[in-house]
Motif scaffolding. Structure first.
Motif, PDB file in Angstrom:
ATOM      1  N   PRO A  77       0.802  -1.238   0.000  1.00  0.00           N
ATOM      2  CA  PRO A  77       0.000   0.000   0.000  1.00  0.00           C
ATOM      3  C   PRO A  77       0.828   1.278   0.000  1.00  0.00           C
ATOM      4  O   PRO A  77       0.361   2.305  -0.449  1.00  0.00           O
ATOM      5  N   VAL A  78       2.077   1.210   0.494  1.00  0.00           N
ATOM      6  CA  VAL A  78       2.896   2.428   0.570  1.00  0.00           C
ATOM      7  C   VAL A  78       3.582   2.715  -0.761  1.00  0.00           C
ATOM      8  O   VAL A  78       3.462   3.804  -1.309  1.00  0.00           O
ATOM      9  N   TYR A  79       4.301   1.721  -1.291  1.00  0.00           N
ATOM     10  CA  TYR A  79       5.128   1.971  -2.481  1.00  0.00           C
ATOM     11  C   TYR A  79       4.476   1.528  -3.790  1.00  0.00           C
ATOM     12  O   TYR A  79       4.866   2.003  -4.845  1.00  0.00           O
ATOM     13  N   GLY A  80       3.551   0.598  -3.747  1.00  0.00           N
ATOM     14  CA  GLY A  80       2.892   0.148  -4.972  1.00  0.00           C
ATOM     15  C   GLY A  80       3.883  -0.337  -6.015  1.00  0.00           C
ATOM     16  O   GLY A  80       4.796  -1.094  -5.716  1.00  0.00           O
ATOM     17  N   CYS A  81       3.699   0.166  -7.242  1.00  0.00           N
ATOM     18  CA  CYS A  81       4.580  -0.224  -8.365  1.00  0.00           C
ATOM     19  C   CYS A  81       6.037   0.118  -8.094  1.00  0.00           C
ATOM     20  O   CYS A  81       6.933  -0.605  -8.513  1.00  0.00           O
ATOM     21  N   VAL A  82       6.263   1.239  -7.430  1.00  0.00           N
ATOM     22  CA  VAL A  82       7.636   1.678  -7.180  1.00  0.00           C
ATOM     23  C   VAL A  82       8.371   0.636  -6.339  1.00  0.00           C
ATOM     24  O   VAL A  82       9.557   0.368  -6.549  1.00  0.00           O
ATOM     25  N   GLY A  83       7.658   0.012  -5.406  1.00  0.00           N
ATOM     26  CA  GLY A  83       8.252  -1.052  -4.604  1.00  0.00           C
ATOM     27  C   GLY A  83       8.686  -2.216  -5.471  1.00  0.00           C
ATOM     28  O   GLY A  83       9.788  -2.744  -5.309  1.00  0.00           O
ATOM     29  N   ALA A  84       7.812  -2.592  -6.427  1.00  0.00           N
ATOM     30  CA  ALA A  84       8.141  -3.697  -7.336  1.00  0.00           C
ATOM     31  C   ALA A  84       9.343  -3.343  -8.189  1.00  0.00           C
ATOM     32  O   ALA A  84      10.259  -4.150  -8.375  1.00  0.00           O
ATOM     33  N   ILE A  85       9.360  -2.109  -8.697  1.00  0.00           N
ATOM     34  CA  ILE A  85      10.451  -1.668  -9.573  1.00  0.00           C
ATOM     35  C   ILE A  85      11.772  -1.643  -8.817  1.00  0.00           C
ATOM     36  O   ILE A  85      12.790  -2.152  -9.293  1.00  0.00           O
ATOM     37  N   SER A  86      11.764  -1.090  -7.591  1.00  0.00           N
ATOM     38  CA  SER A  86      13.027  -0.997  -6.850  1.00  0.00           C
ATOM     39  C   SER A  86      13.511  -2.383  -6.436  1.00  0.00           C
ATOM     40  O   SER A  86      14.716  -2.636  -6.409  1.00  0.00           O
ATOM     41  N   TYR A  87      12.567  -3.290  -6.149  1.00  0.00           N
ATOM     42  CA  TYR A  87      12.969  -4.668  -5.848  1.00  0.00           C
ATOM     43  C   TYR A  87      13.674  -5.281  -7.057  1.00  0.00           C
ATOM     44  O   TYR A  87      14.739  -5.894  -6.929  1.00  0.00           O
ATOM     45  N   LEU A  88      13.106  -5.081  -8.243  1.00  0.00           N
ATOM     46  CA  LEU A  88      13.703  -5.651  -9.462  1.00  0.00           C
ATOM     47  C   LEU A  88      15.045  -4.986  -9.770  1.00  0.00           C
ATOM     48  O   LEU A  88      15.985  -5.654 -10.205  1.00  0.00           O
ATOM     49  N   GLN A  89      15.143  -3.680  -9.529  1.00  0.00           N
ATOM     50  CA  GLN A  89      16.422  -2.997  -9.747  1.00  0.00           C
ATOM     51  C   GLN A  89      17.490  -3.556  -8.812  1.00  0.00           C
ATOM     52  O   GLN A  89      18.642  -3.730  -9.211  1.00  0.00           O
ATOM     53  N   ASN A  90      17.109  -3.839  -7.564  1.00  0.00           N
ATOM     54  CA  ASN A  90      18.053  -4.453  -6.632  1.00  0.00           C
ATOM     55  C   ASN A  90      18.509  -5.809  -7.127  1.00  0.00           C
ATOM     56  O   ASN A  90      19.684  -6.162  -7.028  1.00  0.00           O
ATOM     57  N   GLN A  91      17.559  -6.586  -7.669  1.00  0.00           N
ATOM     58  CA  GLN A  91      17.913  -7.901  -8.200  1.00  0.00           C
ATOM     59  C   GLN A  91      18.901  -7.765  -9.355  1.00  0.00           C
ATOM     60  O   GLN A  91      19.861  -8.513  -9.445  1.00  0.00           O
ATOM     61  N   VAL A  92      18.658  -6.784 -10.223  1.00  0.00           N
ATOM     62  CA  VAL A  92      19.555  -6.551 -11.359  1.00  0.00           C
ATOM     63  C   VAL A  92      20.954  -6.215 -10.856  1.00  0.00           C
ATOM     64  O   VAL A  92      21.948  -6.790 -11.322  1.00  0.00           O
ATOM     65  N   SER A  93      21.056  -5.312  -9.877  1.00  0.00           N
ATOM     66  CA  SER A  93      22.397  -4.919  -9.408  1.00  0.00           C
ATOM     67  C   SER A  93      23.082  -6.091  -8.706  1.00  0.00           C
ATOM     68  O   SER A  93      24.300  -6.247  -8.804  1.00  0.00           O
ATOM     69  N   GLN A  94      22.299  -6.925  -8.035  1.00  0.00           N
ATOM     70  CA  GLN A  94      22.868  -8.121  -7.407  1.00  0.00           C
ATOM     71  C   GLN A  94      23.437  -9.073  -8.458  1.00  0.00           C
ATOM     72  O   GLN A  94      24.545  -9.583  -8.323  1.00  0.00           O
ATOM     73  N   LEU A  95      22.663  -9.273  -9.528  1.00  0.00           N
ATOM     74  CA  LEU A  95      23.105 -10.172 -10.593  1.00  0.00           C
ATOM     75  C   LEU A  95      24.321  -9.602 -11.312  1.00  0.00           C
ATOM     76  O   LEU A  95      25.224 -10.342 -11.698  1.00  0.00           O
ATOM     77  N   GLN A  96      24.361  -8.272 -11.470  1.00  0.00           N
ATOM     78  CA  GLN A  96      25.532  -7.644 -12.098  1.00  0.00           C
ATOM     79  C   GLN A  96      26.769  -7.873 -11.250  1.00  0.00           C
ATOM     80  O   GLN A  96      27.851  -8.121 -11.771  1.00  0.00           O
ATOM     81  N   MET A  97      26.583  -7.815  -9.926  1.00  0.00           N
ATOM     82  CA  MET A  97      27.717  -8.044  -9.038  1.00  0.00           C
ATOM     83  C   MET A  97      28.193  -9.499  -9.142  1.00  0.00           C
ATOM     84  O   MET A  97      29.387  -9.763  -9.222  1.00  0.00           O
ATOM     85  N   GLN A  98      27.237 -10.426  -9.157  1.00  0.00           N
ATOM     86  CA  GLN A  98      27.594 -11.845  -9.304  1.00  0.00           C
ATOM     87  C   GLN A  98      28.344 -12.077 -10.606  1.00  0.00           C
ATOM     88  O   GLN A  98      29.306 -12.840 -10.661  1.00  0.00           O
ATOM     89  N   LEU A  99      27.876 -11.403 -11.677  1.00  0.00           N
ATOM     90  CA  LEU A  99      28.534 -11.525 -12.979  1.00  0.00           C
ATOM     91  C   LEU A  99      29.965 -10.999 -12.904  1.00  0.00           C
ATOM     92  O   LEU A  99      30.899 -11.637 -13.407  1.00  0.00           O
ATOM     93  N   ALA A 100      30.151  -9.852 -12.246  1.00  0.00           N
ATOM     94  CA  ALA A 100      31.488  -9.272 -12.112  1.00  0.00           C
ATOM     95  C   ALA A 100      32.411 -10.218 -11.350  1.00  0.00           C
ATOM     96  O   ALA A 100      33.578 -10.407 -11.720  1.00  0.00           O
ATOM     97  N   VAL A 101      31.877 -10.848 -10.308  1.00  0.00           N
ATOM     98  CA  VAL A 101      32.672 -11.793  -9.524  1.00  0.00           C
ATOM     99  C   VAL A 101      33.056 -12.987 -10.400  1.00  0.00           C
ATOM    100  O   VAL A 101      34.219 -13.411 -10.411  1.00  0.00           O
ATOM    101  N   ALA A 102      32.101 -13.504 -11.157  1.00  0.00           N
ATOM    102  CA  ALA A 102      32.378 -14.648 -12.041  1.00  0.00           C
ATOM    103  C   ALA A 102      33.431 -14.281 -13.077  1.00  0.00           C
ATOM    104  O   ALA A 102      34.345 -15.063 -13.357  1.00  0.00           O
ATOM    105  N   GLN A 103      33.321 -13.072 -13.640  1.00  0.00           N
ATOM    106  CA  GLN A 103      34.313 -12.632 -14.637  1.00  0.00           C
ATOM    107  C   GLN A 103      35.692 -12.497 -14.001  1.00  0.00           C
ATOM    108  O   GLN A 103      36.700 -12.836 -14.625  1.00  0.00           O
ATOM    109  N   ALA A 104      35.736 -12.019 -12.764  1.00  0.00           N
ATOM    110  CA  ALA A 104      37.019 -11.904 -12.061  1.00  0.00           C
ATOM    111  C   ALA A 104      37.625 -13.286 -11.834  1.00  0.00           C
ATOM    112  O   ALA A 104      38.838 -13.472 -11.976  1.00  0.00           O
TER     113      ALA A 104
END
Length: 176
Positions: A77-104
């Motif tokens: 009720p507080v964040y609505g769509c923005v909550g969903a979007i920020s959750y997905l953005q966090n997931q993306v940045s997490q996956l980018q970090m995992q990718l960077a670690v794998a590349q290293a």
């Protein structure tokens, strides 16, 4: 679309479903929840106004957007769509970090195997690395000496950082 089978919205609003009912094409009677949630969040009159202002070819997309937004608003009720979007953005940045670690890690393995390469170049008179002439050797030498020792700490840092990223939004259960 006869009056005998009213659409979900007319059924919920307890009114006769007219032939030119603006809701009927998008809120079929077999999916009552779809209209109920949009009505709860936006109000039937607002949805009706929105749909009438849009050209017909855009109405289906507008309805699916309203349904998505209404569901998001009910879940969060507080964040609505923005909550969903920020959750997905966090997931993306997490996956980018995992990718960077794998590349290293890949780079690290490649560097460990690289000393085998100079044996192919027999025409060198000197056995030490000719750093001035070969940039790839220089890079790998620098990487081997400075970064290999630090890599495990970097990997630990990266994995702990990815845990931190998750904590601010404890919404996993809602969006998965």
């Amino acid at each position: 679309m006869g009056g005998n089978s009213p659409c979900a919205s007319c059924k919920l609003l307890r009114r006769r479903c007219a032939k030119d009912c603006v809701f009927a094409p998008y809120f079929p009677s077999d999916d009552p929840h779809k209209f109920a949630i949009v009505h709860k969040v936006f109000g039937a009159s607002n949805v009706s106004k929105m749909l009438q202002e849009l050209p017909i070819h855009q109405r289906a997309d507008a309805v699916s957007s309203l349904v998505f937004e209404a569901n998001a608003r009910v879940r969060d009720p507080v964040y609505g769509c923005v909550g969903a979007i920020s959750y997905l953005q966090n997931q993306v940045s997490q996956l980018q970090m995992q990718l960077a670690v794998a590349q290293a890690e890949i780079l690290c393995i490649q560097m460990q195997q690289e000393p085998a390469l100079p044996t192919n170049t027999h025409h060198h008179h000197h056995h030490h690395l000719q750093i001035d002439h070969h940039h790839s050797d220089e890079k790998s030498l620098l990487f081997q000496t400075s970064n290999l020792n630090n890599l495990p700490q970097y990997l630990n840092f990266a994995s702990s950082a990815s845990n931190v990223i998750q904590d601010p939004l404890k919404r996993e259960s809602l969006w998965t």
